[in-house]
Design a protein around this motif. Structure first.
Motif, short mmCIF file in Angstrom:
data_model
loop_
_atom_site.label_atom_id
_atom_site.label_comp_id
_atom_site.label_asym_id
_atom_site.label_seq_id
_atom_site.Cartn_x
_atom_site.Cartn_y
_atom_site.Cartn_z
N LEU A 81 0.63 -1.52 0.15
CA LEU A 81 -0.26 0.07 0.45
C LEU A 81 0.79 1.34 0.51
N THR A 82 2.39 1.06 0.10
CA THR A 82 2.40 2.33 -0.25
C THR A 82 3.70 2.69 -1.55
N SER A 83 3.59 1.10 -1.97
CA SER A 83 3.93 1.55 -3.65
C SER A 83 3.17 1.97 -4.68
N GLN A 84 3.76 2.12 -5.49
CA GLN A 84 2.83 2.90 -6.46
C GLN A 84 1.93 2.25 -6.94
N ILE A 85 0.63 2.29 -6.73
CA ILE A 85 -0.43 1.45 -7.13
C ILE A 85 -1.35 2.74 -7.21
N LYS A 86 -2.46 1.43 -8.23
CA LYS A 86 -3.98 3.12 -8.35
C LYS A 86 -4.25 2.49 -6.86
N ALA A 87 -5.49 3.77 -6.84
CA ALA A 87 -6.22 3.99 -6.17
C ALA A 87 -5.51 3.20 -4.49
N ARG A 88 -4.76 3.86 -4.20
CA ARG A 88 -3.95 3.37 -3.40
C ARG A 88 -4.54 3.94 -1.66
#
Length: 278
Positions: A81-88
């Motif tokens: 959840l701290t990575s570069q993902i959408k809708a984080r």
């Protein structure tokens, strides 16, 4: 020092005074109106409970399972959840949402979902050919079923603590690791994991305390059953209170307090000493 006084008064009234009162009343046979000093008789009776050892084993097992899973899953979720993902942000709120729900509400909901005959979980499993499973009615599964529900409910807090720890790591460390040719796994193993020790210590301590003192979820879902298979120390104490043995239940609370202290204080000292040594 005057600024500490209001907090000290509140702490003394709500924690210190009741704690010492509990130690005193554990040595008495008391009701709301009177009390009789009987020495260590309550403790002798408490330790002669036929299923006390089993409840102690269940307490330790429940605490270890729930805290271990919260540490591992909380760390993995935090990294994700701290990575570069959408809708984080949305995913973070979804993971944290169960923490906001009433424990009793969670227990009632999962009791319905885990019903061996009409529960949604067994109905879904039946579609793929799995026979009915007595999640809360099988003595070998009841405690583990409640433990997994406790993990589901408490995982959000562990993840939040780990997210704070990951965000606090200076990016220079990761940039230096990339320059040295470290891939994502090596960055996690050699940078993220060691620098997350303070967060890991916090999650372990909080999860263990919660697991050792757990009562409301277990009581809502199984009431210590079937039989005594999911009884923990806190539920044993409550059953004594329900039966009207107030002094005996107070002695059980003192024992639970001492068990938690005997485990948490040395562990807290050990984890913090290792952190200082590093």
């Amino acid at each position: 020092m005057w600024f500490y006084l209001p907090a000290a008064i509140i702490y003394g009234v709500l924690f210190v005074a009741p704690t010492f009162a509990s130690f005193y009343f554990s040595l008495t046979r008391w009701t709301i109106f009177d009390s009789e000093f009987i020495g260590l008789e309550n403790f002798v009776t408490f330790f002669s409970e036929p299923y006390l050892f089993d409840s102690l084993v269940n307490t330790l097992m429940f605490a270890v399972i729930t805290s271990g899973l919260k540490v591992v899953l909380g760390l993995l979720f935090a990294v994700f959840l701290t990575s570069q993902i959408k809708a984080r942000g949305y995913l973070r709120s979804v993971v944290f949402f169960p923490v906001l729900v009433s424990t009793v509400g969670v227990g009632v909901t999962f009791s319905v979902l885990m019903d061996p005959f009409d529960g949604l979980i067994n109905k879904v499993l039946a579609v793929v050919g799995v026979d009915e499973i007595g999640w809360l009615t099988d003595p070998n599964l009841a405690l583990f079923s409640v433990a997994f529900v406790d993990v589901w409910r408490g995982l959000g807090l562990a993840t939040l603590i780990y997210i704070a720890g990951v965000v606090a790591i200076p990016q220079e460390y990761f940039e230096a690791a990339k320059v040295d040719g470290a891939n994502a796994f090596k960055q996690f193993w050699h940078v993220t994991l060691p620098l997350m020790r303070p967060a890991t210590t916090t999650v372990i301590i909080l999860s263990l305390i919660g697991g050792l003192r757990s009562f409301d979820l277990i009581w809502t879902m199984t009431k210590g059953g079937p039989g005594f298979s999911s009884d923990v120390l806190a539920s044993v104490v409550y059953k004594q209170y329900q039966a009207g043995f107030y002094g005996l239940s107070t002695a059980g609370n003192v024992v639970l307090f001492l068990v938690v202290a005997a485990i948490i204080i040395p562990l807290f000292w050990l984890l913090n000493r290792k952190e200082v040594d590093r």
